[in-house]
Design an enzyme around this catalytic site. Structure first.
Site, PDB file in Angstrom:
ATOM      1  N   GLY A   1     -11.183   6.596  27.798  1.00 13.39           N
ATOM      2  CA  GLY A   1     -11.210   5.940  26.500  1.00 13.39           C
ATOM      3  C   GLY A   1     -12.610   5.617  26.024  1.00 13.39           C
ATOM      4  N   MET A   2     -13.544   5.444  26.966  1.00  9.17           N
ATOM      5  CA  MET A   2     -14.902   5.095  26.591  1.00  9.17           C
ATOM      6  C   MET A   2     -15.772   6.319  26.363  1.00  9.17           C
ATOM      7  SD  MET A   2     -17.704   3.018  28.825  1.00  9.17           S
ATOM      8  CE  MET A   2     -19.448   3.273  28.503  1.00  9.17           C
ATOM      9  N   GLY A   3     -15.604   7.359  27.173  1.00 10.15           N
ATOM     10  CA  GLY A   3     -16.461   8.525  27.014  1.00 10.15           C
ATOM     11  C   GLY A   3     -16.177   9.571  28.074  1.00 10.15           C
ATOM     12  N   ASP A  36     -10.254  -4.044  32.968  1.00 10.47           N
ATOM     13  CA  ASP A  36      -9.649  -2.711  32.993  1.00 10.47           C
ATOM     14  C   ASP A  36      -9.452  -2.226  34.430  1.00 10.47           C
ATOM     15  OD1 ASP A  36      -8.496  -0.538  31.743  1.00 10.47           O
ATOM     16  OD2 ASP A  36     -10.379   0.526  31.437  1.00 10.47           O
TER      17      ASP A  36
END
Length: 537
Positions: free
Chosen positions: A25-27, A139
């Site tokens: 989701g971040m990269g 997370d």
């Protein structure tokens, strides 16, 4: 691992990118190499975050805090470098040669109780370090848990908060993350726009869900849709079916709806491992054999990667090597290693020059050689530390080793002594380390004395699981100052059959610390090992 795509940069910061590891989701996450040859994981954030100044500011703060956690937490991957000001911000962490928990459970199914205990205790201790620096992970999920031979690793601590700071929400209003492992307050806070509802107890809830997944093979909130799943997280009791009875009370307490009712990370660690902590559980050999075998295969893939991927010429993308490079060429050809980059597991190089043995020294009949890759595969699959297969010297463009690498330096030219000095004699013990980050086992070195050309002792190495042993007989070839050089050869009668490297190799011992520390380096035509040995007691 996947090859780089056309839109992937060949270099990020000071790191050459070699393969894609994952996309989240971040990269994107890449396998990279530092200029000194260290293997790293480089995460490059998605463009939609890069344009948000709130994200960049929060990212910088979280990375700075995460550096502190990586330096103090035993079960975290250290943050090595980052650039929040880059066009696409990135962060580099130490590479862990092991699968994530999601992949491991998907391949081998629910994990044994002893593995879940070690997993939970290690991750709880990691959370103690995270919370001790004022961070909340936010997370904790199976894909953020890596399984290494020497224990679990919790990654991405603090980074999820930077993502939340960008205000990026899903269509239902739930913040980025894995809904099956989110806490009730995390779900409700996201829906209400209240990020302050999340605290350390949130990570405990998520850890409870992770342990349930590891023990039962499925998450405790198995909703068929996102809405149903989130409703269960907030309002329904978790499903504990499949979790061994001895773990259920603790997991149920960690999954309490009210944050105040959950145990602290320290209490979780003590419940799983007692006052001794997670380290004894890990030392006892904590992973199932199938997972250890997979780690061995991944280590061999790293070898193949260095042999099959050429350095990027003039900043271009990496590509296949047109033909194998022989050992002499690897040491002398400028094309073997690009300027500024050194592979962590290099092309083979010849052993460093050492003082020749006197003519009277006995010769050893040559033994059949196994290929380096086959030997390394056998050793790593069993978690062994058979001498001569572990730490790898790295050639620079002029044939010199990179700074910080385990190298064998040439001693000043002094008269060669015929006897092994008394300071070397006796028993020494210590741990060996593989250059790719995997523990190599524990060595006991016994030196009984003798002259050049004579057998002067032996080295016994036990694998990290305590199952197999490799015993190497040592023949003294030279002594110069505080350094002694030996030829070592496997004692097949004393060693576990089929698991040790059989060919002769060079071993160098160097006294340090006023004779109280013995620095061990082995030199093999393809590789070597390193360790620091001390006198027991």
């Amino acid at each position: 691992m996947e090859p780089l795509a056309s839109d992937d940069a060949p270099v990020v910061g000071a790191y050459r990118l070699l393969r894609r590891l994952d996309r989240g989701g971040m990269g994107r996450v890449y396998l990279g190499r530092s200029a000194g040859g260290r293997t790293v994981a480089v995460k490059v954030v998605h463009p939609q975050f890069a344009v948000d100044e709130r994200f960049r500011a929060r990212f910088a703060r979280e990375v700075a805090a995460a550096r502190l956690v990586g330096g103090s937490g035993a079960f975290t991957a250290p943050v090595l470098d980052a650039d929040p000001e880059a066009e696409l911000p990135w962060v580099a962490t130490g590479y862990v040669a092991g699968p994530d928990l999601r992949r491991a459970v998907g391949e081998v199914g629910p994990l044994p109780v002893r593995t879940v205990r070690a997993l939970g205790a290690g991750l709880a201790e990691a959370l103690v370090a995270v919370h001790g620096h004022g961070l909340v992970h936010r997370d904790v999920k199976p894909s953020n848990v890596l399984l290494a031979v020497d224990g679990p690793r919790l990654i991405d601590f603090g980074i999820a908060r930077a993502v939340d700071a960008a205000g990026e929400l899903t269509a239902t209003g739930v913040s980025l993350g894995s809904p099956a492992y989110m806490s009730p307050e995390q779900v409700l806070g996201a829906e209400a726009g209240d990020s302050g509802a999340v605290g350390p107890a949130t990570d405990v809830f998520s850890l409870g869900a992770v342990l349930a997944y590891a023990a039962a093979g499925r998450p405790p909130f198995p909703g068929e849709s996102l809405t149903q799943l989130l409703y269960q997280v907030v309002h329904q009791a978790p499903s504990l079916a499949g979790i061994p009875q001895e773990l259920r009370p603790l997991v149920a307490a960690m999954l309490a709806k009210e944050p105040a009712a959950r145990p602290s990370p320290g209490e979780v660690a003590r419940a799983l491992a007692g006052d001794g902590g997670a380290a004894p559980l890990v030392r006892a050999g904590w992973l199932p054999p199938e997972v250890v075998e997979g780690i061995g295969r991944r280590a061999v893939e790293l070898l193949d990667l260095d042999l099959d991927v050429a350095p990027p010429p003039d900043g271009g993308a990496a590509g296949p090597v047109p033909a194998p490079v022989s050992a002499p060429a690897a040491a002398s050809s400028p094309a073997a290693v690009p300027p500024g980059f050194g592979p962590a597991i290099p092309l083979p190089v010849p052993a460093p020059a050492l003082p020749p043995a006197p003519p009277a020294a006995p010769t050893v009949a040559p033994r059949p050689r196994r290929g380096l890759r086959a030997a390394l595969a056998a050793a790593l699959v069993l978690g062994l530390a058979g001498a001569g297969v572990y730490a790898f010297t790295r050639p620079d463009t002029d044939g010199a080793a990179d700074a910080g690498d385990p190298v064998v330096e040439e001693s000043p030219r002094e008269p060669v002594a015929q006897e092994l000095p008394e300071e070397f004699l006796g028993e020494w013990q210590g741990d060996l380390t593989l250059d790719i980050g995997i523990p190599g086992g524990r060595m006991t070195l016994t030196l009984e004395g003798g002259a050049v050309g004579e057998e002067t002792g032996y080295a016994s190495t036990k694998d990290v699981l305590g199952i197999s042993t490799c015993v190497d007989r040592m023949t003294l070839t030279s002594v110069s100052g505080n350094e002694a050089v030996f030829d070592a050869l496997l004692d097949t009668e004393q060693s576990t059959r089929g698991t040790c490297v059989t060919e002769e190799f060079r071993m160098v011992l160097r006294l340090d610390g006023e004779g109280q520390v013995l620095r061990y380096t082995s030199v093999h035509p393809d590789s070597g090992a390193q360790g620091v040995l001390n006198r027991p007691g």
